[in-house]
Enzyme design. Structure first.
Site, PDB file in Angstrom:
ATOM      1  N   ASN A   9      31.310   4.351 -65.951  1.00  0.00           N
ATOM      2  CA  ASN A   9      29.863   5.104 -66.088  1.00  0.00           C
ATOM      3  C   ASN A   9      30.183   6.470 -66.731  1.00  0.00           C
ATOM      4  OD1 ASN A   9      27.403   6.150 -65.658  1.00  0.00           O
ATOM      5  ND2 ASN A   9      27.471   5.997 -63.623  1.00  0.00           N
ATOM      6  N   TRP A  10      29.870   6.920 -67.765  1.00  0.00           N
ATOM      7  CA  TRP A  10      29.805   8.243 -68.303  1.00  0.00           C
ATOM      8  C   TRP A  10      28.815   9.015 -68.077  1.00  0.00           C
ATOM      9  CZ3 TRP A  10      31.142   7.339 -74.431  1.00  0.00           C
ATOM     10  CH2 TRP A  10      32.407   6.581 -74.658  1.00  0.00           C
ATOM     11  N   LYS A  11      27.680   8.617 -67.472  1.00  0.00           N
ATOM     12  CA  LYS A  11      26.783   9.363 -66.799  1.00  0.00           C
ATOM     13  C   LYS A  11      26.179   9.965 -68.266  1.00  0.00           C
ATOM     14  CE  LYS A  11      28.463   9.132 -62.375  1.00  0.00           C
ATOM     15  NZ  LYS A  11      28.588   9.706 -60.954  1.00  0.00           N
ATOM     16  N   HIS A  93      21.512   3.285 -59.524  1.00  0.00           N
ATOM     17  CA  HIS A  93      22.645   4.239 -59.219  1.00  0.00           C
ATOM     18  C   HIS A  93      22.046   5.405 -58.343  1.00  0.00           C
ATOM     19  CE1 HIS A  93      25.678   7.399 -59.503  1.00  0.00           C
ATOM     20  NE2 HIS A  93      26.382   6.357 -60.037  1.00  0.00           N
ATOM     21  N   GLU A  95      22.146   8.319 -58.217  1.00  0.00           N
ATOM     22  CA  GLU A  95      21.515   9.625 -58.921  1.00  0.00           C
ATOM     23  C   GLU A  95      20.289   9.193 -59.258  1.00  0.00           C
ATOM     24  OE1 GLU A  95      24.905   9.980 -61.674  1.00  0.00           O
ATOM     25  OE2 GLU A  95      26.153  10.623 -59.737  1.00  0.00           O
ATOM     26  N   GLU A 164      28.452   1.981 -53.983  1.00  0.00           N
ATOM     27  CA  GLU A 164      28.973   3.304 -54.022  1.00  0.00           C
ATOM     28  C   GLU A 164      28.374   4.200 -52.895  1.00  0.00           C
ATOM     29  OE1 GLU A 164      29.623   3.947 -58.726  1.00  0.00           O
ATOM     30  OE2 GLU A 164      27.845   4.194 -58.126  1.00  0.00           O
ATOM     31  N   GLY A 170      31.948  11.627 -56.970  1.00  0.00           N
ATOM     32  CA  GLY A 170      32.068  12.794 -57.543  1.00  0.00           C
ATOM     33  C   GLY A 170      32.585  13.891 -56.527  1.00  0.00           C
ATOM     34  N   SER A 208      34.843   8.258 -56.614  1.00  0.00           N
ATOM     35  CA  SER A 208      36.118   8.947 -56.696  1.00  0.00           C
ATOM     36  C   SER A 208      37.410   7.653 -56.784  1.00  0.00           C
ATOM     37  CB  SER A 208      36.432   9.746 -55.489  1.00  0.00           C
ATOM     38  OG  SER A 208      35.321  10.778 -55.483  1.00  0.00           O
ATOM     39  N   GLY A 229      33.279   6.893 -62.427  1.00  0.00           N
ATOM     40  CA  GLY A 229      32.376   7.820 -63.101  1.00  0.00           C
ATOM     41  C   GLY A 229      33.399   8.768 -63.784  1.00  0.00           C
ATOM     42  N   GLY A 230      33.757   9.842 -63.151  1.00  0.00           N
ATOM     43  CA  GLY A 230      34.555  11.047 -63.937  1.00  0.00           C
ATOM     44  C   GLY A 230      35.802  10.405 -64.481  1.00  0.00           C
TER      45      GLY A 230
HETATM   46  P1  13P Z   1      33.033   9.163 -59.728  1.00  0.00           P
HETATM   47  O1  13P Z   1      34.007   8.007 -59.972  1.00  0.00           O
HETATM   48  O2  13P Z   1      32.943  10.317 -60.530  1.00  0.00           O
HETATM   49  O3  13P Z   1      33.034   9.587 -58.429  1.00  0.00           O
HETATM   50  O4  13P Z   1      31.488   8.626 -59.832  1.00  0.00           O
HETATM   51  C1  13P Z   1      31.226   7.175 -59.484  1.00  0.00           C
HETATM   52  C2  13P Z   1      30.113   6.575 -59.788  1.00  0.00           C
HETATM   53  O5  13P Z   1      28.882   7.220 -59.621  1.00  0.00           O
HETATM   54  C3  13P Z   1      29.860   5.530 -60.759  1.00  0.00           C
HETATM   55  O6  13P Z   1      28.854   5.263 -61.033  1.00  0.00           O
END
Ligand code: 13P
Length: 246
Positions: A9-11, A93, A95, A164, A170, A208, A229-230
């Site tokens: 997930n590149w966000k 998600h 967010e 999640e 993050g 994470s 994510g990251g």
């Molecule tokens: P991180 O891997 O950066 O913690 O993010 C997880 C995420 O929100 C994937 O959708």
């Protein structure tokens, strides 16, 4: 190939200059022993489709509208995703639940809109730190999933679920494999009561996930892959996570 699925997930990250080498590196590291996808910002659809054309690598979006079409400025419909060859769409998600006030029912309606156009929704559920500390984890994730199960009805078996925990996103603070497995088992049981396909549905863990913790998470019986994510923005990390799922 086993049946695991790893989704990046590149966000709201990326640029055309940085995406190209990342996509090429992932393609160059094949074969993976699992299915691999990335969910990218809308403007990058054509680029990821071109970069991975002819490969088994998949891609998706990070949101879609619950509406089919109409006067909804700024929204993107599931039909539009499907037109580009998009296979997945992340819905709900944390967010979006947090910053865009998305309700359980709106998330469910988005999942339904996606499935109606042949796009697999990746439905995110997860508790906040305060909810975990109050002992509400199970209640929260079951409530979130329940709205989707009821809305999708006989199609519930076609979604992907992602657990999640908000406190792990993050933050570098991953759920332990045992903590994650415990929640995944709860979700699997809930899915079993709703669909005969529960045992072959994918429940991903996100929060994470890095190269050095992916293997122990993916070894859990009800963790069918990851939503990354990251670490999905770093070719070396993402490739190592994909190999850990293989
Ligand atoms: P991180 O891997 O950066 O913690 O993010 C997880 C995420 O929100 C994937 O959708």
């Amino acid at each position: 190939m086993n049946s695991k699925l790893v989704v990046g997930n590149w966000k709201m990250h990326g640029s055309r200059a940085s995406n190209d080498p990342l996509l090429a590196a992932v393609a160059g590291a094949r074969p993976f022993g699992c299915a691999v996808a990335v969910c990218v910002p809308f403007p990058y659809f054509a680029d990821v489709a071109a970069a991975w054309r002819g490969s088994e690598l998949l891609w998706g979006a990070q949101d879609c509208s619950a509406h089919e079409q109409g006067a909804f400025t700024g929204e993107v419909s599931a039909a539009m995703l499907s037109e580009f060859g998009c296979r997945f769409v992340i819905v709900g998600h944390s967010e979006r639940r947090q910053f865009h006030q998305e309700s359980d029912q709106l998330v469910a309606d988005k999942a339904k809109a996606a499935l109606a156009k042949g796009v697999t929704p990746i439905v995110c559920v997860g508790e906040s730190l305060a909810q975990r500390e109050a002992g509400e984890t199970e209640h929260v994730v079951k409530r979130q999933l329940s709205a989707v199960i009821h809305t999708l009805a006989h199609c519930a078996g076609e979604m992907v679920v992602a657990y999640e925990p908000v406190w792990a996103i993050g933050t570098g603070r991953t759920a332990s494999p045992e903590q994650a497995q415990a929640v995944h088992a709860v979700l699997r049981t809930q899915l079993r009561a709703a669909t005969a396909h529960a045992d072959r549905m994918k429940i991903l863990y996100g929060g994470s996930v890095k190269a050095d913790n992916a293997g122990s998470l993916f070894a859990q019986p009800d963790i069918d892959g990851g939503l990354i994510g990251g670490a999905s923005l770093n070719a070396e990390q993402f490739i190592a996570i994909c190999h850990a799922a293989g």
